[in-house]
Design a protein around this motif. Structure first.
Motif, PDB file in Angstrom:
ATOM      1  N   PRO A  73      67.615  11.496 -66.089  1.00 51.42           N
ATOM      2  CA  PRO A  73      68.661  10.861 -66.896  1.00 51.42           C
ATOM      3  C   PRO A  73      69.192   9.550 -66.312  1.00 51.42           C
ATOM      4  CG  PRO A  73      69.029  13.222 -66.798  1.00 51.42           C
ATOM      5  CD  PRO A  73      67.897  12.917 -65.855  1.00 51.42           C
ATOM      6  N   ALA A  74      69.233   9.419 -64.986  1.00 54.37           N
ATOM      7  CA  ALA A  74      69.741   8.183 -64.380  1.00 54.37           C
ATOM      8  C   ALA A  74      68.886   6.984 -64.776  1.00 54.37           C
ATOM      9  CB  ALA A  74      69.787   8.320 -62.859  1.00 54.37           C
ATOM     10  N   VAL A  75      67.579   7.175 -64.930  1.00 54.66           N
ATOM     11  CA  VAL A  75      66.703   6.072 -65.343  1.00 54.66           C
ATOM     12  C   VAL A  75      67.020   5.692 -66.789  1.00 54.66           C
ATOM     13  CG1 VAL A  75      64.302   5.404 -65.795  1.00 54.66           C
ATOM     14  CG2 VAL A  75      64.874   6.653 -63.711  1.00 54.66           C
ATOM     15  N   TYR A  76      67.141   6.680 -67.668  1.00 56.87           N
ATOM     16  CA  TYR A  76      67.442   6.379 -69.073  1.00 56.87           C
ATOM     17  C   TYR A  76      68.825   5.746 -69.223  1.00 56.87           C
ATOM     18  CZ  TYR A  76      63.337   9.097 -70.431  1.00 56.87           C
ATOM     19  OH  TYR A  76      62.072   9.557 -70.596  1.00 56.87           O
ATOM     20  N   ASP A  77      69.778   6.129 -68.376  1.00 60.36           N
ATOM     21  CA  ASP A  77      71.105   5.521 -68.438  1.00 60.36           C
ATOM     22  C   ASP A  77      71.038   4.029 -68.145  1.00 60.36           C
ATOM     23  OD1 ASP A  77      72.200   7.965 -69.017  1.00 60.36           O
ATOM     24  OD2 ASP A  77      72.944   8.332 -66.973  1.00 60.36           O
ATOM     25  N   ARG A  78      70.223   3.666 -67.180  1.00 63.78           N
ATOM     26  CA  ARG A  78      70.133   2.256 -66.787  1.00 63.78           C
ATOM     27  C   ARG A  78      69.107   1.492 -67.607  1.00 63.78           C
ATOM     28  NH1 ARG A  78      72.842   0.333 -62.330  1.00 63.78           N
ATOM     29  NH2 ARG A  78      71.137  -1.122 -62.060  1.00 63.78           N
ATOM     30  N   TRP A  79      68.092   2.199 -68.101  1.00 63.42           N
ATOM     31  CA  TRP A  79      67.039   1.515 -68.849  1.00 63.42           C
ATOM     32  C   TRP A  79      66.492   2.434 -69.921  1.00 63.42           C
ATOM     33  CZ3 TRP A  79      61.337   0.750 -67.628  1.00 63.42           C
ATOM     34  CH2 TRP A  79      60.799  -0.219 -68.458  1.00 63.42           C
ATOM     35  N   PRO A  80      67.025   2.360 -71.155  1.00 64.47           N
ATOM     36  CA  PRO A  80      66.593   3.265 -72.219  1.00 64.47           C
ATOM     37  C   PRO A  80      65.144   3.059 -72.650  1.00 64.47           C
ATOM     38  CG  PRO A  80      68.484   1.906 -72.918  1.00 64.47           C
ATOM     39  CD  PRO A  80      68.135   1.508 -71.541  1.00 64.47           C
ATOM     40  N   HIS A  81      64.526   1.919 -72.287  1.00 66.82           N
ATOM     41  CA  HIS A  81      63.142   1.633 -72.680  1.00 66.82           C
ATOM     42  C   HIS A  81      62.126   2.121 -71.650  1.00 66.82           C
ATOM     43  CE1 HIS A  81      64.676  -0.806 -75.915  1.00 66.82           C
ATOM     44  NE2 HIS A  81      65.372  -1.533 -75.070  1.00 66.82           N
ATOM     45  N   ALA A  82      62.513   3.026 -70.785  1.00 73.31           N
ATOM     46  CA  ALA A  82      61.613   3.457 -69.707  1.00 73.31           C
ATOM     47  C   ALA A  82      60.307   4.019 -70.253  1.00 73.31           C
ATOM     48  CB  ALA A  82      62.302   4.489 -68.815  1.00 73.31           C
ATOM     49  N   ASP A  83      60.370   4.812 -71.319  1.00 69.86           N
ATOM     50  CA  ASP A  83      59.152   5.408 -71.863  1.00 69.86           C
ATOM     51  C   ASP A  83      58.200   4.340 -72.396  1.00 69.86           C
ATOM     52  OD1 ASP A  83      59.871   8.030 -71.287  1.00 69.86           O
ATOM     53  OD2 ASP A  83      60.905   8.287 -73.201  1.00 69.86           O
ATOM     54  N   GLU A  84      58.747   3.312 -73.067  1.00 69.20           N
ATOM     55  CA  GLU A  84      57.896   2.268 -73.650  1.00 69.20           C
ATOM     56  C   GLU A  84      57.429   1.259 -72.603  1.00 69.20           C
ATOM     57  OE1 GLU A  84      61.171   2.565 -74.913  1.00 69.20           O
ATOM     58  OE2 GLU A  84      60.691   3.896 -76.568  1.00 69.20           O
ATOM     59  N   GLY A  85      58.083   1.207 -71.448  1.00 69.23           N
ATOM     60  CA  GLY A  85      57.733   0.218 -70.433  1.00 69.23           C
ATOM     61  C   GLY A  85      56.780   0.731 -69.370  1.00 69.23           C
ATOM     62  N   CYS A  86      56.641   2.034 -69.243  1.00 71.26           N
ATOM     63  CA  CYS A  86      55.739   2.594 -68.227  1.00 71.26           C
ATOM     64  C   CYS A  86      54.310   2.211 -68.597  1.00 71.26           C
ATOM     65  CB  CYS A  86      55.899   4.115 -68.165  1.00 71.26           C
ATOM     66  SG  CYS A  86      54.806   4.895 -66.950  1.00 71.26           S
TER      67      CYS A  86
END
Length: 189
Positions: A37-50
């Protein structure tokens, strides 16, 4: 928690100096992982950017690409590249004190990165959860027993007001007729 969030948000920034190996196709892919959750809090596009999962020093990392937009006294601003080639809006990164990037094997402080410079960000495995092992499928529970059969309805009963009195009245009437017939027959003879 704050220290982890900072490290997870930026991860390890690196360029050509790191030796990485792409994980083989039968291993974990970006589509298989879920970030903490800490990654999504700071960067909601994590799934699309990996972009891919790579192995560095025997450990898996999620690889991202970022372009330095600007440097200012308030911090470093970057845009991450998404899988479809588009870029995220510019956002400020806050790496820990003394954090460096490796460019051509040379360490460079984050504030010294030049605008338009592309760097790769590697998030360690603690920033994402590997796919869960499928739980063994338990034997299917037997179906519930059928509901008990309904009890047959009792046959309708005659009302209790209809007793033997009716038969007694009919019999009495017949005896009266018989007695009347005998009297009539005696008087005629």
């Amino acid at each position: 928690m704050s220290k982890l969030t900072l490290k997870v948000a930026l991860g390890a920034i690196a360029c050509a100096g790191f030796t990485t190996t792409t994980v083989s196709a039968q291993e974990i892919t970006c589509g298989d992982i879920t970030f903490v959750p800490a990654v999504y809090d700071r960067w909601p596009h994590a799934d699309e950017g990996c972009q891919e999962i790579v192995i560095r020093d025997g450990k898996p990392y999620a690889k991202f690409e970022a372009e330095v937009v600007s440097q200012s006294p308030s911090g470093t601003y970057v845009r991450y590249t998404l899988n479809d080639g588009s870029k995220t809006p510019s956002r400020k990164i806050e790496p820990p004190e003394g954090f460096e990037a490796l460019i051509g094997g040379t360490p460079i402080a984050i504030p010294d990165l030049k605008p338009r410079q592309v760097v790769h960000v590697y998030l360690p495995e603690r920033a994402w959860a590997p796919p869960a092992e499928p739980e063994p499928v338990a034997a299917a529970a037997p179906p519930p027993p059928p509901p008990p059969a309904p009890e047959p309805e009792p046959e309708p009963m005659m009302p209790t007001t209809a007793g033997n009195a009716g038969w007694l009245a009919i019999m009495g009437g017949l005896f009266l007729l018989l007695g009347g017939a005998l009297r009539f027959a005696r008087q005629r003879s």
